[in-house]
Design an enzyme around this catalytic site. Structure first.
Site, short mmCIF file in Angstrom:
data_model
loop_
_atom_site.label_atom_id
_atom_site.label_comp_id
_atom_site.label_asym_id
_atom_site.label_seq_id
_atom_site.Cartn_x
_atom_site.Cartn_y
_atom_site.Cartn_z
N ASP A 191 27.20 -24.59 13.19
CA ASP A 191 27.84 -23.29 13.13
C ASP A 191 28.48 -23.21 11.73
OD1 ASP A 191 29.15 -20.86 14.06
OD2 ASP A 191 30.97 -22.07 14.01
N ASP A 220 31.27 -20.47 10.40
CA ASP A 220 32.70 -20.12 10.32
C ASP A 220 33.53 -21.06 11.19
OD1 ASP A 220 32.33 -17.69 8.74
OD2 ASP A 220 31.47 -16.81 10.54
C1 BG6 Z 1 30.97 -15.87 13.67
C2 BG6 Z 1 32.47 -15.86 13.73
O1 BG6 Z 1 30.52 -16.98 12.97
O2 BG6 Z 1 30.47 -14.68 13.04
C3 BG6 Z 1 32.97 -14.60 14.41
O3 BG6 Z 1 32.94 -16.99 14.44
C4 BG6 Z 1 32.39 -13.37 13.70
O4 BG6 Z 1 34.37 -14.59 14.39
C5 BG6 Z 1 30.87 -13.46 13.66
O5 BG6 Z 1 32.78 -12.18 14.38
C6 BG6 Z 1 30.22 -12.31 12.90
O6 BG6 Z 1 30.55 -12.42 11.53
P1 BG6 Z 1 30.26 -11.33 10.43
O7 BG6 Z 1 30.47 -12.07 9.12
O8 BG6 Z 1 28.84 -10.88 10.58
O9 BG6 Z 1 31.21 -10.22 10.64
MG MG Z 2 32.56 -20.89 14.40
#
Ligand code: BG6
Ligand code: MG
Length: 212
Positions: free
Chosen positions: A9, A11
């Protein structure tokens, strides 16, 4: 070796961007007068942008049209992207660089399995894009975690069977997605507290022992 591939993963696992997601959503929630704290934020881990917004709006008595929701999601993303502008290799989690290097040397295939549509930008800004043989992200999936789609596609991109891959996750939704994909999972951070994964780790270096 126990696994042929590792799917990370992004984030909150590879990069500390989870705090920027929180700050960006907090700004929107505060403006709308919706209560939002770190505990609610944990429910957004691994969840797509629109699905995250829906969870936040549960705290409001007002109804929002699809158009309003679209605008709010865009607004959040633009605040979030401003935070990402300053992103550097210093935003990587502790031991990430050394561990990716070690795992690659050991011959493992590496992939990213993230719900984010900003994944490639983040990987490039933190200079780790080159470590990955595949990136499965918010741009190539229809269903968000806990659905296993993002991980199944990552394994497919690596040319591996799901059972040959280990997932590394900080989100409960991500651990559930890995389990649904028939993959073992190493939980770190928030997900590790829930003790629902195959392994619960405190730091990145432990991954080397797990796969050996
Ligand atoms: C995930 C995060 O990796 O990505 C979430 O944990 C986030 O919190 C999701 O909402 C979508 O991310 P993005 O960058 O497309 O807004
Ligand atoms: Mg994550």
């Amino acid at each position: 070796m126990k696994y042929k591939g590792i799917i990370f993963d992004l984030d909150g696992v590879l990069v500390h961007t989870d705090k920027y997601h929180y700050l960006a959503w907090k700004q929107i929630a505060d403006r709308l007068g919706i209560y939002f704290d770190e505990k609610i934020n944990n429910k957004l881990r691994g969840v797509s942008r629109m699905a995250s917004l829906e969870i936040i709006l549960e705290g409001s008595t007002k109804n929002f049209s699809d158009e309003q929701k679209q605008k709010l999601a865009e607004e959040k993303n633009s605040v979030y992207r401003q935070y990402l502008e300053g992103l550097t290799q210093r935003d990587l989690g502790e031991g990430v660089l050394q561990t990716l290097d070690k795992l690659k040397t050991m011959g493992l295939k590496l992939a990213v399995g993230s719900s984010s549509r900003n994944a490639v930008l983040i990987l490039k800004k933190t200079c780790i894009y080159g470590f990955f043989d595949a990136v499965s992200d918010g741009n190539n999936i229809v269903k968000t975690k806990p659905d296993p789609e993002v991980f199944i596609k990552a394994a497919d991109m690596l040319g591996l069977l799901c059972g040959q891959c280990l997932v590394v996750e900080d989100a409960v939704s991500g651990v559930l997605a890995a389990t649904a994909a028939n993959m073992d999972c190493a939980a770190i951070g928030d997900a590790a507290k829930h003790k629902i994964a195959t392994y619960n780790i405190e730091n990145f270096y432990q991954l080397v022992e797990i796969v050996s």
